[in-house]
Design a protein around this motif. Structure first.
Motif, PDB file in Angstrom:
ATOM      1  N   GLU A 143       0.840  -1.206   0.000  1.00 25.23           N
ATOM      2  CA  GLU A 143       0.000   0.000   0.000  1.00 25.23           C
ATOM      3  C   GLU A 143       0.872   1.251   0.000  1.00 25.23           C
ATOM      4  O   GLU A 143       0.814   2.080   0.903  1.00 25.23           O
ATOM      5  CB  GLU A 143      -0.933  -0.017   1.217  1.00 25.23           C
ATOM      6  N   LYS A 144       1.696   1.356  -1.025  1.00 26.53           N
ATOM      7  CA  LYS A 144       2.552   2.535  -1.199  1.00 26.53           C
ATOM      8  C   LYS A 144       3.040   2.548  -2.646  1.00 26.53           C
ATOM      9  O   LYS A 144       2.989   1.526  -3.337  1.00 26.53           O
ATOM     10  CB  LYS A 144       3.753   2.501  -0.251  1.00 26.53           C
ATOM     11  N   LYS A 145       3.484   3.707  -3.088  1.00 28.42           N
ATOM     12  CA  LYS A 145       3.982   3.830  -4.447  1.00 28.42           C
ATOM     13  C   LYS A 145       5.339   3.137  -4.564  1.00 28.42           C
ATOM     14  O   LYS A 145       6.237   3.382  -3.766  1.00 28.42           O
ATOM     15  CB  LYS A 145       4.131   5.300  -4.846  1.00 28.42           C
ATOM     16  N   LEU A 146       5.463   2.269  -5.548  1.00 27.52           N
ATOM     17  CA  LEU A 146       6.724   1.601  -5.797  1.00 27.52           C
ATOM     18  C   LEU A 146       7.552   2.402  -6.803  1.00 27.52           C
ATOM     19  O   LEU A 146       7.031   3.221  -7.546  1.00 27.52           O
ATOM     20  CB  LEU A 146       6.482   0.196  -6.352  1.00 27.52           C
ATOM     21  N   PHE A 147       8.840   2.150  -6.802  1.00 24.66           N
ATOM     22  CA  PHE A 147       9.730   2.712  -7.812  1.00 24.66           C
ATOM     23  C   PHE A 147       9.714   1.747  -8.990  1.00 24.66           C
ATOM     24  O   PHE A 147      10.165   0.613  -8.884  1.00 24.66           O
ATOM     25  CB  PHE A 147      11.150   2.860  -7.250  1.00 24.66           C
TER      26      PHE A 147
END
Length: 284
Positions: A143-147
């Motif tokens: 639940e977070k933006k990935l690179f």
């Protein structure tokens, strides 16, 4: 899984961020409702430059091989459409019974037109093609933006395509699969299957001489796209430039690749890919 990529260049009247908002917002709201769609992901080229905007990232130049000049003038983003088969794909743009009305569900004609914003959102037709997908490491999205970074590759002409594909999936990508912080790795190899003739109207720009030349110029830059997902950019840079791996990777690329270069993209998942057997009910 039948997987299609569609690269697009923004309309000249839009800034890159205007295009991003229009594609991720309005256009995606219709694209995600295409009939029988099983996965829909939008990738927009990041505003961050891999060479300029990250600490010590100028070393990206060291691993770029014959990067085409002005490559980014040809595209701003690309969508990934996934269906069970080719038939579902070419019949996806149909009016869909999923619009709430006073009498219940109604046919929504705008779904068939995918928002009808092509002329305002894009400059010319999308470059649409089928890919042969190989999942080296399944994507795990917290639940977070990935690179997310993509690698464009073009094999050398004298390399046997079957050997190239085998070595790429085996020797090459097996190295990356063990990098700390890797959350997914997928290889996409462009096929020669025509997925435009039955999807776009006969008078679409993609079938004109201009459209064909634009597409062929773009395709000449690469034949394979590898998608990498990392928890953060440090994982990528540290892993990719690990001294134990760097020599082997460089030797492999010098032997088999004519071109290899990277871009960061911002990913929007409109329909989470479902590769299992499809259900008989509305699943989006």
């Amino acid at each position: 899984m039948f997987k299609v990529f569609g690269f697009v260049k923004k309309n000249n009247n839009l800034s890159h961020d205007d295009y991003r908002a229009g594609h991720a917002g309005y256009h995606n709201s219709f694209g995600r409702r295409l009939k029988n769609i099983r996965g829909y992901i939008l990738n927009v080229r990041s505003n961050r430059d891999l060479v300029k905007d990250y600490k010590n990232s100028e070393i990206i130049r060291e691993i770029s091989l014959n990067e085409p000049k002005n490559f980014d003038n040809q595209w701003n983003g690309f969508g990934q459409l996934m269906f069970d088969d080719y038939y579902d794909y070419i019949n996806a743009k149909q009016a869909t019974l999923d619009k709430a009305g006073p009498g219940g569900l109604e046919l929504d004609q705008m779904v068939a037109k995918v928002g009808d914003d092509f002329n305002h959102l894009y400059s010319g037709s999308p470059f649409q093609f089928n890919v042969d997908e190989t999942i080296i490491s399944p994507v795990i999205r917290p639940e977070k933006k990935l690179f997310k970074i993509i690698q464009f590759i073009k094999k050398k002409n004298d390399v046997n395509p079957i050997l190239y594909s085998s070595y790429l999936k085996g020797k090459y990508c097996s190295i990356f699969s063990d990098i700390k912080g890797l959350k997914g790795l997928i290889i996409n190899q462009r096929t020669s299957l025509d997925v435009m003739t039955n999807f776009f109207k006969p008078d679409a720009e993609c079938f004109s001489n201009r459209g064909i030349k634009r597409r062929e110029k773009f395709y000449d830059c690469w034949d394979t796209i590898i998608e990498y997902w990392f928890l953060n950019y440090e994982n990528f840079f540290k892993g990719r430039f690990d001294k134990k791996l760097l020599t082997y990777i460089n030797n492999f690329e010098d032997k088999y690749f004519e071109k290899s270069f990277y871009r960061e993209v911002d990913e929007t998942v409109a329909v989470m890919p479902k590769r299992n057997i499809s259900t008989d009910f509305y699943h989006r």
